[in-house]
Design an enzyme around this catalytic site. Structure first.
Site: not given
Ligand code: IPT
Length: 926
Positions: A392, A468
């Site tokens: 990010e 993720e």
């Molecule tokens: C995403 C982040 O990469 C991760 O660190 C964490 O914050 C997650 O979201 C939420 O728990 S970024 C998000 C804008 C998809």
């Protein structure tokens, strides 16, 4: 000192590999003297050897000072906790001064001071001489101590500022936790080695002046730059074969464990050792509920073991390089790793990415420095299959600087970065939280094109992964099985990494576990930091248990007296497993057999089961470890499958004759049960004082309900404040109670008609007919009944149905049919932020001791010592206080869970819509 410098450090030695060496070293961890100041403007006279620190506190190193009574932790996800104005920092800049002494052993000359991690800007002095400064909190720094060392007594001083220009590069979603939080050593090692070992047995290394030996392979004295080919067993995460190697330099000998493996991309498919690789991964932050990111070694080991025990095969080190020992454990126990650079500038997204360091040439050196320090430190780990540029951090020219350097330095590992969907600098296409539909389209190579045809063609030839997905916040995540099905169906899809491994709850005297806002932070993101597969103490949450099922490397298909055992491992056969087939009738074991399964899997005839007691009969096949593994003991279950052998028998032929009702004052009675004559509500059940079952549509919103927006809709409609109007109470053979259930201020509602029939055998039958009125626009939380019982009357429940854990329409893959017993307390899932939990699915019957409830054929069951309203109002575990009633929820259906806290909501097939329904339950006395 200029904390607003773009320069990443000064006085630093060239980065090199983390190595185990016989060079002498002093461990400088332990108790240091410590002083915290609220600003950076403090004289640096403390660094002088003669300074008197007698009035200072003591602080352990490694640690974070806010976790030792100095200041407080603070949590933000995306937001910077200070104005976005790079490279400037706030005047309030907690500054920790550290001092310790060490004695240089006789005869030692020269050496280095090595810091594995300090957050976030640190200066170091030895005997009053400033050696330099460094940034890059989760990266090592080494300084030459030689010129300033003294025989005997030496004084080391370190000043750590929480904020600096480098803080703009460290906006990861986690607690802000300053301090020297990783090891400090004085080492006389100076060696650097880069071993190249591929699965086809090719071996060479870089390391001027060194000679490499691998005794087990007969390699002795190999010179740098010379490639040989050996007959080897390759390394994989499933078979983490390591070879002990030594590199001998004139002044020291370093030890390494070499794993031979090759990562490649062939026809858009991610390959390890020439075979397709499917990543079943999790994102791991370093976290310990008392120590923050100063994670003890035993905890790191526990993490890897727990991951392996739950069929996880990969980890992304979100979002910074972990403690180096963690990577040793991944090599040793076997996990595929994406090692991620310590870079995140997410908060610039909130200002339209204006001023993003990723695209600011003044930050180029800092970004390159971070990439170099990661790659150089970690380059020898076979477990690391990709380098990630960061998380990010938007897009910009500095990504190219990092990527170009990394490609040149280590062409053997693909590059990963999610933040630039054009993939201009990466070798894999990575996304986060893409919906099932989008993942499917990408799997089919049918994603929407990029504007630039060249980039589009490049990206279309890349493997895809979700760095993720399935946000494990609170109850859930839902939709895991559907993602896995896609990953397994399309070769382009290389799998992904669940967000995230652990809830970052900090042990707190009042709240049990604290999250954002609990320390009075002005800007915070509440419980968004509580989104893990394990609770802060590393107890697996139901999400991890489900994930284990979904990630199973062995699957079972039943049919025609045969079970087809499918080997889902990428690199090994099934000979390390034993297989057991168990037959249960109504959850009671009646037979158990070993199955002989061929090494590669295949069809296995199931044993004939002798006739036995009648009742619902299930066959369960389990694969267990045949012997001990370094990460689990023999007998540990890896996979299971179940099939129904015979449905329940015909049972009693229809309901018994009805028992007549009688009037007693204001009550209508039959057997040991009584109803209020005005409301028609059951008030006594087999002698127990109850608030009888009535229609309920509400549940304590889950995080996904809350952040995904459903809670708001439900509350706007008033589903948490239903009213019940009784239209008629009619007695005959049955007691019929006609009601209308609806919230105030709307014309939507539900007709609920309860029909109670007491049997001459003592049973009590309940039919409920539900008829919605009006147009219900959104899914509803729940469709079921709620009743309460005296708390003293019910302590535990034995049920036949799915268990032992909770299950909702799109979760509970790990819940199998069986007979289970739990106390009411054990039925609860202690989510750090309390919410709906503990629902047991497909319950055929449940025995509460004083009475039994049976379904027709099944119902959903939840029992608690607090009400739904109390659960919904609670914000921390201690808010839930057992009262004198047990609240029993007997449900027909629940809304799915989904993963809308981050990602898609409940899939349409798991949504609960208001609908006409009929529901039958039978109560029997003990
Ligand atoms: C995403 C982040 O990469 C991760 O660190 C964490 O914050 C997650 O979201 C939420 O728990 S970024 C998000 C804008 C998809």
């Amino acid at each position: 000192m200029d904390l607003e410098t773009f320069t990443p450090g000064s006085g630093l030695l060239e980065p090199r590999a983390a190595l185990s060496t016989d060079a002498p070293a002093l461990d400088l961890n332990g108790t240091w003297r410590f002083r915290l100041s609220p600003t950076a403007n403090v004289p640096d006279d403390f660094a002088q050897p003669g300074y008197d620190d007698a009035g200072w506190d003591e602080l352990p190193v490694p640690s974070h000072w806010p976790l030792h009574g100095h200041g407080a932790p603070a949590y933000t996800n995306v937001s910077f906790p200070f104005p976005v104005d790079p490279p400037h920092v706030p005047d309030e800049n907690p500054t920790g001064d550290y001092r310790r002494t060490f004695d240089l052993p006789e005869g030692w000359t020269g050496g280095r001071l090595r810091f594995e991690g300090a957050e976030s800007f640190a200066r170091v002095w030895l005997n009053g001489h400033e050696l330099g400064f460094w940034t890059g909190s989760r990266l090592p720094a080494e300084f030459d101590a030689g010129p300033w060392l003294r025989p005997g007594h030496n004084v080391l001083a370190v000043r750590v500022h929480q904020w600096s220009a480098a803080s703009y590069l460290e906006d990861q979603d986690m607690w802000w936790l300053p301090g020297i939080f990783r090891d400090v050593t004085f080492t006389r090692s100076a060696a650097d080695v880069f071993v190249h070992a591929s699965h086809d047995g090719r071996l060479s290394f870089e390391g001027a002046g060194g000679l490499l030996s691998v005794p087990e392979l007969g390699v002795a004295g190999l010179e740098p730059g010379v490639e040989i080919t050996l007959d080897v067993e390759p390394w994989t995460a499933e078979t983490p074969r390591l070879y002990d190697a030594v590199v001998t330099f004139p002044d020291e000998t370093v030890r390494l464990r070499v794993g031979f493996r090759t990562i490649s991309i062939v026809d858009g498919v991610l390959m390890a050792n020439g075979s397709p690789l499917l990543l079943k991964g999790v994102n791991r932050h370093e976290f310990h509920p008392e120590h923050g990111r100063a994670v003890p070694y035993e905890t790191m080991r526990a993490d890897v073991q727990l991951m392996k025990q739950h069929n996880v095969n990969a980890v992304r080190t979100s979002h910074y390089p972990p403690h180096p020992a963690f990577l040793d454990l991944c090599d040793e126990l076997g996990l595929w790793v994406i090692d991620e650079c310590d870079l995140e500038t997410h908060g610039f997204g909130q200002v339209g990415w204006r001023g993003n360091p990723t695209d600011d040439p003044r930050y180029a050196d800092a970004l390159l420095d971070r990439m170099r320090r990661m790659v150089e430190r970690d380059k020898n780990h076979p477990s690391i299959i990709m380098w990630s540029l960061g998380n990010e951090a938007g897009v910009g020219r500095n990504l190219a600087v990092m990527a170009d350097w990394a490609r040149e330095r280590d062409p053997s590992r693909p590059l990963h970065y999610e933040g630039d969907w054009s993939c201009a600098h990466t070798d894999v296409y990575s996304r986060m939280y893409a919906s099932h539909a989008e993942v499917e389209a990408i799997g089919r190579l049918a994603e929407g094109p990029l504007d630039d045809p060249e980039l589009d063609a490049r990206r279309r030839a890349m493997p895809f992964l979700q760095c993720e997905y399935a946000h494990a916040m609170g109850n859930g995540p839902g939709g895991l099985a559907e993602y896995q099905e896609l990953f397994e169906r399309y070769p382009r899809l290389a799998g992904g990494f669940i967000w995230e491994w652990i809830d970052h709850g900090i042990v707190h005297p009042e709240f049990e576990y604290a999250y954002g806002g609990d320390y009075g932070e002005a800007v915070h993101d509440s419980n968004f930091v509580i989104d893990g597969l394990v609770f802060p103490d590393r107890t697996p949450s139901p999400g991890l248990i489900d994930l284990k099922k979904v990630f199973e490397p062995v699957t079972f298909e039943f049919g025609g007296g045969v079970v087809r055992v499918v080997n889902g491992y990428d690199f090994r056969d099934l000979t390390h497993l034993e297989f057991l087939a168990t037959v249960e009738v109504e959850g009671e074991k009646v037979a158990e057999h070993r199955l002989e399964v061929p090494a590669g899997g295949g069809d296995v005839k199931l044993p004939d089961v002798p006739p036995g007691p009648s009742g619902e009969r299930w066959l369960t096949v389990r694969a267990r470890l045949a012997g001990d593994q370094p990460w689990a003991e023999a007998g540990h279950e890896i996979a299971w499958g179940q099939t129904l052998l015979s449905p329940p028998g015909p049972g009693t032929a229809g309901p018994p004759p009805a028992l007549a009702f009688a009037r007693e004052g204001g009550a209508i009675v039959a057997g040991g049960s009584a109803f209020d004559a005005t409301t028609g509500r059951l008030v006594r059940l087999f002698g127990l004082d109850v608030e009888g079952p009535r229609l309920d549509l509400w549940r304590a919103p889950t995080d996904n309900d809350r952040y995904g927006g459903l809670e708001g809709k439900w509350r706007a409609l008033g589903l948490h404040r239903l009213t019940h109007r009784v239209d008629a109470v009619e007695t005959g053979d049955s007691l019929t109670v006609r009601t209308r259930v609806a919230p105030a201020a709307t014309d939507l509602g539900m007709r609920a008609t309860y029909r109670w029939t007491p049997g001459t055998d003592g049973s009590l039958l309940l039919n409920v007919d539900i008829e919605p009125e009006g147009d219900w626009p959104d899914p509803i939380p729940r469709l079921g009944l709620t009743m309460t019982l005296p708390g003293t009357a019910v302590d535990r429940v034995t049920w036949f149905g799915r268990g032992p854990g909770e299950a909702y329409p799109d979760t509970g893959m790990a819940a199998r049919v069986g007979r289970w017993t739990k106390t009411i307390d054990e039925l609860q899932v202690p989510y750090v932020y309390p919410q709906e939990n503990g629902h047991r699915a497909d319950v055929r019957w449940a025995d509460f001791g004083a009475f039994t409830v049976s379904g027709d054929p099944v119902f959903g069951m939840t029992a608690r010592r607090w009400s739904v309203d109390e659960l919904a109002a609670a914000t921390h575990r201690p808010d839930l206080v057992a009262r004198d009633r047990v609240h029993l929820h007997l449900d027909l259906a629940h809304q799915g869970i989904g993963t809308a806290t981050c990602g898609p909501g409940t899939l349409p097939q798991y949504e609960l819509r208001a609908r006409t329904a009929s529901f039958t339950l039978r109560f029997d006395p003990a």
